[in-house]
Design an enzyme around this catalytic site. Sequence first.
Site, PDB file in Angstrom:
ATOM      1  N   GLU A  37       3.545  -1.865 -14.133  1.00 48.31           N
ATOM      2  CA  GLU A  37       3.512  -1.184 -15.434  1.00 48.31           C
ATOM      3  C   GLU A  37       3.671   0.419 -15.077  1.00 48.31           C
ATOM      4  O   GLU A  37       2.482   0.679 -14.828  1.00 48.31           O
ATOM      5  CB  GLU A  37       2.691  -1.655 -16.380  1.00 48.31           C
ATOM      6  CG  GLU A  37       2.903  -1.431 -17.803  1.00 48.31           C
ATOM      7  CD  GLU A  37       1.669  -1.623 -18.767  1.00 48.31           C
ATOM      8  OE1 GLU A  37       1.138  -2.435 -18.396  1.00 48.31           O
ATOM      9  OE2 GLU A  37       2.007  -0.992 -19.950  1.00 48.31           O
ATOM     10  N   ARG A  81      -6.491 -10.531  -5.691  1.00 43.84           N
ATOM     11  CA  ARG A  81      -6.321  -9.122  -5.673  1.00 43.84           C
ATOM     12  C   ARG A  81      -7.230  -8.501  -4.695  1.00 43.84           C
ATOM     13  O   ARG A  81      -8.533  -8.896  -4.405  1.00 43.84           O
ATOM     14  CB  ARG A  81      -6.503  -8.377  -7.184  1.00 43.84           C
ATOM     15  CG  ARG A  81      -7.351  -9.125  -8.202  1.00 43.84           C
ATOM     16  CD  ARG A  81      -7.186  -8.386  -9.400  1.00 43.84           C
ATOM     17  NE  ARG A  81      -7.171  -6.994  -9.562  1.00 43.84           N
ATOM     18  CZ  ARG A  81      -6.130  -6.594 -10.377  1.00 43.84           C
ATOM     19  NH1 ARG A  81      -5.107  -7.235 -10.939  1.00 43.84           N
ATOM     20  NH2 ARG A  81      -6.204  -5.252 -10.546  1.00 43.84           N
ATOM     21  N   LYS A 113      -6.057   1.089 -13.132  1.00 45.64           N
ATOM     22  CA  LYS A 113      -5.338   2.140 -13.603  1.00 45.64           C
ATOM     23  C   LYS A 113      -5.855   2.691 -14.751  1.00 45.64           C
ATOM     24  O   LYS A 113      -6.054   3.850 -14.986  1.00 45.64           O
ATOM     25  CB  LYS A 113      -3.862   1.755 -13.798  1.00 45.64           C
ATOM     26  CG  LYS A 113      -3.048   1.849 -12.747  1.00 45.64           C
ATOM     27  CD  LYS A 113      -1.550   1.449 -12.881  1.00 45.64           C
ATOM     28  CE  LYS A 113      -1.391   0.114 -13.406  1.00 45.64           C
ATOM     29  NZ  LYS A 113      -0.067  -0.412 -13.523  1.00 45.64           N
TER      30      LYS A 113
END
Length: 566
Positions: free
Chosen positions: A37, A263, A273
């Site tokens: 994104e 992850r 982020k």
Amino acid sequence: MPGIESHAPSDFIRTRIEHDIETNKNNGSVVTRFPPEPNGYLHIGHAKSICLNFGIAREYKGRCNLRFDDTNPSKEDVEYVNSIQADVTWLGFDWGDGLHYASDYFEQLYQYAVQLITDGNAYVCSLSEEDMKSYRGTLTEPGKDSPYRNRPAQENIDLFGRMRAGEFKAGAHVLRAKIDMASCNMNLRDPILYRIRHAAHHRTGSRWCIYPMYDFTHCLSDAIEGVTHSICTLEFENNRPLYDWVLDRLPVACHPQQIEFARLNLTYTIMSKRKLGKLVEQGHVTGWDDPRMPTLSGLRRRGYTPGSIRNFCDRIGVAKRNSVVDMALLEFSLREELNQRAPRVMGVLRPLRVVIENYPENKTEELDALNNPEDPDMGTRKVPFSRVLYIEQEDFCEDPPKKFFRLAPGREVRLRYAYYITCQQVVKDTRTGEVIELHCTYDPDSRGGSSPDGRKVKSTLHWVSAPHSLTVEVRLYDHLFLKPVPDDDADGASFLDFLNPQSLETLTSGRVEPGLAGAVPGSLFQFERLGYFCVDLKDSSDNHLVFNRTVTLKDTWAKIQAKQAQ
Ligand code: ATP
Ligand code: MG
């Protein structure tokens, strides 16, 4: 099998893919994607996903798309789109003609939504946000059906069209999937598919005022692109039933197989982020590319190479369980590469002046120095030697403790590639008592640093010639956080409370050998005995060289491994 490179399956994802190829699923083809994104810069966690997706496409002769999942107009920006492309390219991967944007599918997604409505699989819900929340139930209690759940299809289609036409304010209506308000998977309790947002999008401008939700967009974008294996992180495991529900109800050509992996988390840093953006906004760092940041642009500016990051990602592999990887392993991967290829030079971070009393004034010798003891092909260079030198302040001790073998009053040491010197006199600032200069003598018979008569010295120091050396700025970095896992905690502490106030030390009077004049930004060197340094990509110029310490020479990873082996 023909057309498949034979190599042992190395993890559960590749095993799965090889099985699909063998059974000729999707005609044996492999299509993956990396779907960021564009709401921030990529970090080292994303590198793991990039290496995995592009790596798999390469290994199985498939392809990997770069697709921007750009469904949230208010948080996204072209700055991020551009930086993401630059970072993926820098890492060494190529999406070919597979550059896509979910926003390019907005019209198609709208038509899919209409189809769901027509088939009785979606409805326009007009509950307030609060009511919708309370109707949703909890993990232990089932939800309640919305009173709008059984709106006739025609009314839904009409309302949805008017939502698109901009007739309603944000929050007045949403489009929801009609699944099961009692499902134990909260994601299946009639999730929202579309919401009204009167916000301009960085690519579609003001064409839309309804935006599809991430879950609806993501699975359909994969299907539209013919992605065969949709690889994502574990937190999406509970979304998979929703994705499958959507894909099973629409006429898509391809039903991607989602496979989840853990992850990447790294010690002493954060991997989100949103949080990284906060550090930037609040000025705790100088930008997304601050060399202390775990972003790819920060790591690049710090001196990390794409190869070292790819090797790191190979080394950590993929797993099904979340864990935290030691930052020392990332540093180890870099050292391993730089040890082979970084030219050695001499630089002094905190200079202490040394006058060689018996060396002639105005004389200069050009001494031979090895560019890389690991690689003779890298040759030698000349380093000037003269009567006045600089050594490292910490390489001298007036009253040395037992294990201090470096320079001390009356003691002899070797200067790398130069001569044996002996400290004869210590000069101090009369006011502060600080040592400001050493007077030494040298042994002319020890040229090149070789022992004149077999006598041994216990240490070899780096140095530069005072009149020849260049003054440089040196930035020393430490962990951004003091805590190994700097998460927000149960006591109400925020990750910001764990910031390391000493993560950057700037030295302005460093000295380096003259050969570094004009060093190109981004180039990497080993300062002998000190570590690897790179010329800063942003702030360095010919008139003002700025070096970032990339990593020290201390291999803490070896220590950690030794401890684990015990
Ligand atoms: P962040 O929390 O940093 O915003 P994200 O998952 O929301 O991460 P996306 O832009 O959605 O960021 O991520 C793009 C891809 O990168 C996704 O497929 C995601 O699963 C993967 N990814 C993100 N963070 C990590 C990580 N720490 N380790 C491995 N893969 C990751
Ligand atoms: Mg995300």
